[in-house]
Enzyme design. Structure first.
Site, PDB file in Angstrom:
ATOM      1  N   ASN A 149      -0.854   4.883   5.115  1.00  0.00           N
ATOM      2  CA  ASN A 149      -0.485   5.839   4.078  1.00  0.00           C
ATOM      3  C   ASN A 149      -1.648   6.800   3.832  1.00  0.00           C
ATOM      4  OD1 ASN A 149       2.135   4.870   3.456  1.00  0.00           O
ATOM      5  ND2 ASN A 149       1.239   3.176   2.299  1.00  0.00           N
ATOM      6  N   HIS A 186      -6.691   2.118   5.484  1.00  0.00           N
ATOM      7  CA  HIS A 186      -6.258   0.812   5.977  1.00  0.00           C
ATOM      8  C   HIS A 186      -4.945   0.961   6.724  1.00  0.00           C
ATOM      9  CE1 HIS A 186      -4.872   1.467   1.857  1.00  0.00           C
ATOM     10  NE2 HIS A 186      -3.758   0.818   2.187  1.00  0.00           N
TER      11      HIS A 186
HETATM   12  P1  AMP Z   1      -1.516   1.483   0.111  1.00  0.00           P
HETATM   13  O1  AMP Z   1      -0.370   1.720  -0.845  1.00  0.00           O
HETATM   14  O2  AMP Z   1      -1.222   1.938   1.513  1.00  0.00           O
HETATM   15  O3  AMP Z   1      -2.818   2.040  -0.430  1.00  0.00           O
HETATM   16  O4  AMP Z   1      -1.658  -0.079   0.224  1.00  0.00           O
HETATM   17  C1  AMP Z   1      -2.516  -0.839  -0.578  1.00  0.00           C
HETATM   18  C2  AMP Z   1      -2.196  -2.281  -0.322  1.00  0.00           C
HETATM   19  O5  AMP Z   1      -3.296  -3.076  -0.733  1.00  0.00           O
HETATM   20  C3  AMP Z   1      -0.963  -2.801  -1.065  1.00  0.00           C
HETATM   21  O6  AMP Z   1      -0.004  -3.275  -0.120  1.00  0.00           O
HETATM   22  C4  AMP Z   1      -1.529  -3.917  -1.941  1.00  0.00           C
HETATM   23  O7  AMP Z   1      -0.639  -5.002  -2.073  1.00  0.00           O
HETATM   24  C5  AMP Z   1      -2.794  -4.294  -1.212  1.00  0.00           C
HETATM   25  N1  AMP Z   1      -3.844  -4.880  -2.018  1.00  0.00           N
HETATM   26  C6  AMP Z   1      -4.358  -4.397  -3.177  1.00  0.00           C
HETATM   27  N2  AMP Z   1      -5.322  -5.198  -3.637  1.00  0.00           N
HETATM   28  C7  AMP Z   1      -5.439  -6.224  -2.746  1.00  0.00           C
HETATM   29  C8  AMP Z   1      -6.266  -7.378  -2.664  1.00  0.00           C
HETATM   30  N3  AMP Z   1      -7.186  -7.664  -3.593  1.00  0.00           N
HETATM   31  N4  AMP Z   1      -6.102  -8.196  -1.592  1.00  0.00           N
HETATM   32  C9  AMP Z   1      -5.189  -7.939  -0.658  1.00  0.00           C
HETATM   33  N5  AMP Z   1      -4.374  -6.852  -0.677  1.00  0.00           N
HETATM   34  C10 AMP Z   1      -4.496  -6.004  -1.706  1.00  0.00           C
END
Ligand code: AMP
Length: 116
Positions: free
Chosen positions: A86, A99
């Site tokens: 994203n 990511h």
């Molecule tokens: P995005 O919307 O592409 O920025 O994705 C961010 C992702 O990070 C989401 O799918 C969240 O569930 C994940 N996320 C946020 N905090 C954590 C965390 N502490 N450990 C693992 N995943 C996380």
């Protein structure tokens, strides 16, 4: 100020890390969208694809070779999976530390829902 993902990479906050080397770290998403949902993250804090520099090309390429390995280890290499990065507001990017989502383990449906 380090991102939440930098804290995971530095093992300052807990996560289920499934792969780590000098360039990238892969760990389970805390709120999975499918049976397999792994985030593959450059150890370097790159905010989004808008911020990728030519000198980061080896890191960006490495995300894919790690994705291939993680997909195999997670048992979805043959059944199939989706890689998503994203970028920015319309995409729903929440964490501004670039990511790659690796998602699989079920039929994933259409790539993008049509607008209502
Ligand atoms: P995005 O919307 O592409 O920025 O994705 C961010 C992702 O990070 C989401 O799918 C969240 O569930 C994940 N996320 C946020 N905090 C954590 C965390 N502490 N450990 C693992 N995943 C996380």
């Amino acid at each position: 100020m380090p991102t939440i993902f930098s804290k995971i990479i530095a093992k300052e906050i807990p996560a289920t890390i499934v792969y780590q080397d000098e360039l990238v770290t892969a760990f389970k998403d805390i709120n999975p969208s499918a049976p397999v949902h792994i985030l593959i993250v450059p150890n370097k804090e790159i905010a989004s694809t808008n911020d990728v520099q030519p000198e980061d090309e080896h890191i960006m390429g490495h995300l894919f070779t790690v994705a291939k390995q993680v997909a195999k280890e997670q048992g979805v290499a043959e059944s199939g999976y989706r890689l998503i990065i994203n970028n920015g507001s319309d995409s729903g990017q929440e964490v501004f530390h670039l990511h790659m989502h690796l998602i699989g383990g079920r039929k994933l449906g259409p790539l993008v829902h049509k607008a209502d």
